[in-house]
Design a protein around this motif. Structure first.
Motif, PDB file in Angstrom:
ATOM      1  N   ARG A 368       0.507  -1.184   0.017  1.00  0.00           N
ATOM      2  CA  ARG A 368       0.070   0.159  -0.420  1.00  0.00           C
ATOM      3  C   ARG A 368       0.565   0.987   0.139  1.00  0.00           C
ATOM      4  NH1 ARG A 368      -3.160  -0.462   5.495  1.00  0.00           N
ATOM      5  NH2 ARG A 368      -2.887  -2.771   5.031  1.00  0.00           N
ATOM      6  N   TRP A 428      -5.887   3.959  -6.289  1.00  0.00           N
ATOM      7  CA  TRP A 428      -6.760   4.657  -5.325  1.00  0.00           C
ATOM      8  C   TRP A 428      -7.278   3.625  -4.172  1.00  0.00           C
ATOM      9  CZ3 TRP A 428     -11.841   2.374  -3.296  1.00  0.00           C
ATOM     10  CH2 TRP A 428     -12.312   3.263  -2.794  1.00  0.00           C
ATOM     11  N   LEU A 429      -7.131   2.044  -4.239  1.00  0.00           N
ATOM     12  CA  LEU A 429      -7.328   1.594  -2.774  1.00  0.00           C
ATOM     13  C   LEU A 429      -6.303   1.835  -1.955  1.00  0.00           C
ATOM     14  CD1 LEU A 429      -9.019  -2.038  -4.144  1.00  0.00           C
ATOM     15  CD2 LEU A 429      -9.719   0.055  -2.514  1.00  0.00           C
ATOM     16  N   ARG A 431      -3.775   4.353  -1.630  1.00  0.00           N
ATOM     17  CA  ARG A 431      -3.596   5.620  -1.113  1.00  0.00           C
ATOM     18  C   ARG A 431      -5.295   5.505  -0.124  1.00  0.00           C
ATOM     19  NH1 ARG A 431      -3.023   9.117  -7.059  1.00  0.00           N
ATOM     20  NH2 ARG A 431      -1.056   8.600  -7.365  1.00  0.00           N
ATOM     21  N   ALA A 432      -5.843   5.559  -0.194  1.00  0.00           N
ATOM     22  CA  ALA A 432      -7.598   5.345   0.526  1.00  0.00           C
ATOM     23  C   ALA A 432      -7.028   4.744   2.421  1.00  0.00           C
ATOM     24  CB  ALA A 432      -8.282   4.315   0.350  1.00  0.00           C
ATOM     25  N   LEU A 433      -5.374   3.440   1.744  1.00  0.00           N
ATOM     26  CA  LEU A 433      -5.497   3.147   2.877  1.00  0.00           C
ATOM     27  C   LEU A 433      -4.589   3.869   3.184  1.00  0.00           C
ATOM     28  CD1 LEU A 433      -5.990  -0.847   1.678  1.00  0.00           C
ATOM     29  CD2 LEU A 433      -7.187   0.351   3.139  1.00  0.00           C
ATOM     30  N   ALA A 435      -3.992   7.016   3.587  1.00  0.00           N
ATOM     31  CA  ALA A 435      -5.085   8.795   4.288  1.00  0.00           C
ATOM     32  C   ALA A 435      -5.479   7.770   5.147  1.00  0.00           C
ATOM     33  CB  ALA A 435      -5.759   8.733   3.095  1.00  0.00           C
ATOM     34  N   ALA A 436      -6.437   7.201   5.577  1.00  0.00           N
ATOM     35  CA  ALA A 436      -6.505   6.154   7.050  1.00  0.00           C
ATOM     36  C   ALA A 436      -5.706   5.907   7.635  1.00  0.00           C
ATOM     37  CB  ALA A 436      -7.726   4.930   6.802  1.00  0.00           C
ATOM     38  N   GLU A 439      -4.538   9.301   9.563  1.00  0.00           N
ATOM     39  CA  GLU A 439      -5.633   9.990  10.194  1.00  0.00           C
ATOM     40  C   GLU A 439      -5.618   9.383  11.533  1.00  0.00           C
ATOM     41  OE1 GLU A 439     -10.577  10.344   9.493  1.00  0.00           O
ATOM     42  OE2 GLU A 439      -9.631   9.700   8.444  1.00  0.00           O
ATOM     43  N   THR A 488      -8.612  15.534   8.145  1.00  0.00           N
ATOM     44  CA  THR A 488      -7.809  14.095   7.191  1.00  0.00           C
ATOM     45  C   THR A 488      -6.170  14.620   7.079  1.00  0.00           C
ATOM     46  OG1 THR A 488      -9.947  13.065   7.804  1.00  0.00           O
ATOM     47  CG2 THR A 488      -7.556  12.189   6.961  1.00  0.00           C
ATOM     48  N   ARG A 490      -2.653  14.850   5.201  1.00  0.00           N
ATOM     49  CA  ARG A 490      -3.011  14.139   3.590  1.00  0.00           C
ATOM     50  C   ARG A 490      -1.220  12.801   4.497  1.00  0.00           C
ATOM     51  NH1 ARG A 490      -1.369  17.509  -1.651  1.00  0.00           N
ATOM     52  NH2 ARG A 490      -1.668  15.365  -1.678  1.00  0.00           N
TER      53      ARG A 490
END
Length: 497
Positions: A368, A428-429, A431-433, A435-436, A439, A488, A490
């Motif tokens: 990731r 996309w997945l 980057r989303a992981l 970012a989560a 946060e 959130t 970055r």
């Protein structure tokens, strides 16, 4: 010290007087990672050992001859049928030699697992970035091992001279003929005359039992030497840096666990060979040039070539009196050449683009953390999967009662669209992981406890991620009001984003 201990000590000192046993101290204390993903390379090594042992046994009974004989063995449906001595000896191993069918199938299953283990091992190295400096050479050796194993598997698959393997050789001869200018000469030289000739099995035999196994053993030896010299990569964690290696010492912990894996792998291969039938050549019968086996499917590792041949339209052109068969040349020669060229060059290209070629990398990336690399790897895997499905389009169409032509067009579109879609979704997945995770690190882990503030709003308690333990006392870190969007942070940008 007990009597047994004293005997062991005397034995070690006696061996050390004749061999450098005790001088291998640093090697015996070498740390090996204990994560399961690092066992894939060992699985390939032990499958190769099974291949060598069973292959040596099979050479005692197999006859690589093309002289014609009449079968008179116990398999009644083929009794009285004319066939080559190679096919006759394969039937003899399967039905007359005690344990012959078990060992022949063990050899075949070990070959399938060997290639699969190399492929998955290389995927692990790719997704974790373990190919970077100083391990570029080992990556190239791994790709070469995969290529040689493909050639070795095809050579062994073709030796029985049954109708299925003969169909594969006929396709190989067509691929040779598609090479511009020199194709006919190459095919004539390999087959020893006009097809089908009578020298191909005799020539493949020494290649299969001598040349390619020697290359495999040499490449594995160099690979292991480089692994010891450069040390293993490892996952990031407490106490793990670029300058150390954390794991099990080679002796006795790693030796015991690795030996257990060897025994388990061998046992599972033998069990699989006794329960799951593979390559029943007696059902196909001997090879005849005027026949082709219905629904013939090669072993999985060359299925992508079969699929590529089936997907490319029948394109042909004439140039200077020479016919260029693009429908064979592109999928069977150009495509594999480009594929493996990209794999060889990828470590150097990525490190140049990201600026990482100046420093050594000994810690593994999580997939990731590298969205572009992970997306490319998933896209390549999907591309390979579509080709593999296309290699069995006739069987799929017959099984599900659909049009083979419609299925072929669907797979043609999927070959282009599916990898692109897989790359975009995977990136996309990732980057989303990330970012989560960022946060979560910034705000902490919610405790599930909600309280009302003096202003009438509601807040949830958070604790730092490092301090979060299930059932442990939780001291609030921050409060976040429900219904109020939080900012959130970055995720830190990676060079390949």
């Amino acid at each position: 010290m007990s009597r047994a201990g004293r005997r062991a000590e005397r034995l070690v000192h006696a061996a050390d007087a004749r061999l450098p046993v005790l001088e291998g101290g640093p090697l015996l204390r070498k740390a090996f990672p204990d994560h399961w993903s690092f066992l894939l390379g060992e699985l390939a090594l032990y499958s190769l050992l099974v291949l060598i042992v069973t292959g040596v046994w099979l050479t005692l009974f197999f006859q690589p001859e093309m002289r014609e004989v009449v079968y008179a063995g116990p398999y009644a449906p083929l009794r009285g049928v004319r066939m080559s001595a190679a096919f006759d000896s394969t039937l003899h191993i399967s039905f007359d030699v005690r344990g012959g069918l078990l060992l022949r199938q063990t050899h075949h299953w070990a070959a399938l697992v060997f290639v699969a283990a190399i492929g998955v091992h290389m995927l692990r190295i790719f997704f974790t970035g373990a190919f970077r400096r100083p391990r570029e050479l080992n990556w190239a050796i791994g790709i070469t091992l995969f290529v040689v194993s493909l050639a070795e598997g095809f050579a062994g698959y073709s030796l029985p001279d049954d109708l299925l393997s003969g169909t594969g050789l006929r396709i190989a001869q067509g691929i040779m003929l598609s090479i511009p200018v020199v194709g006919t000469y190459v095919a004539f030289f390999v087959f020893g005359g006009q097809y089908p000739a009578h020298d191909i099995v005799t020539r493949l035999y020494p290649v299969h039992i001598l040349l390619l196994p020697g290359a495999l053993i040499a490449l594995v030896a160099v690979h292991l030497i480089l692994v010891v010299h450069l040390k293993h990569t490892q996952w990031r964690g407490r106490g793990r840096t670029r300058r150390n290696a954390v794991g099990k010492p080679f002796f006795p912990q790693f030796t015991a666990s690795s030996g257990g894996l060897a025994v388990a792998a061998t046992g599972l291969l033998v069990l699989l060979s006794g329960l799951a039938q593979v390559n029943p050549v007696w059902k196909y019968g001997p090879y005849r040039p005027d026949q082709a086996s219905t629904g013939s499917q090669p072993d999985w590792y060359v299925g992508f070539l079969e699929g590529a041949l089936r997907l490319v339209p029948p394109w042909e052109t004439n140039v200077a009196g020479h016919t260029l068969m693009w429908n064979v040349l592109l999928p069977a020669i150009v495509l594999p050449g480009l594929l493996f060229t990209v794999l060889y060059a990828y470590p150097f290209v990525e490190q140049r683009l990201t600026g990482e070629w100046r420093t050594e990398r000994h810690l593994c990336d999580r997939p990731r953390e590298r969205p572009v690399r992970t997306g490319l790897g998933v896209a390549g895997t999907v591309f390979y999967g579509v080709l593999l499905l296309a290699g069995g389009n006739d069987v799929i169409a017959q099984t599900f009662r659909i049009s083979v032509n419609a299925l072929t067009w669907v797979l043609r579109v999927a070959l282009i669209a599916a990898p692109v879609l897989a790359f975009l979704v995977t990136r996309w997945l990732c980057r989303a992981l990330m970012a989560a995770e960022t946060e979560r690190l910034a705000e902490g882990v919610p405790t599930g406890e909600i309280r009302q503030s003096v202003t009438g709003g509601y807040e949830t308690d958070h604790v730092p991620v490092a301090a979060f333990r299930p059932g442990a006392p939780r001291r609030p870190l921050t409060g976040a009001r429900t219904g109020t969007p939080s900012r959130t942070p970055r995720a830190p940008e990676h060079p390949d984003r």
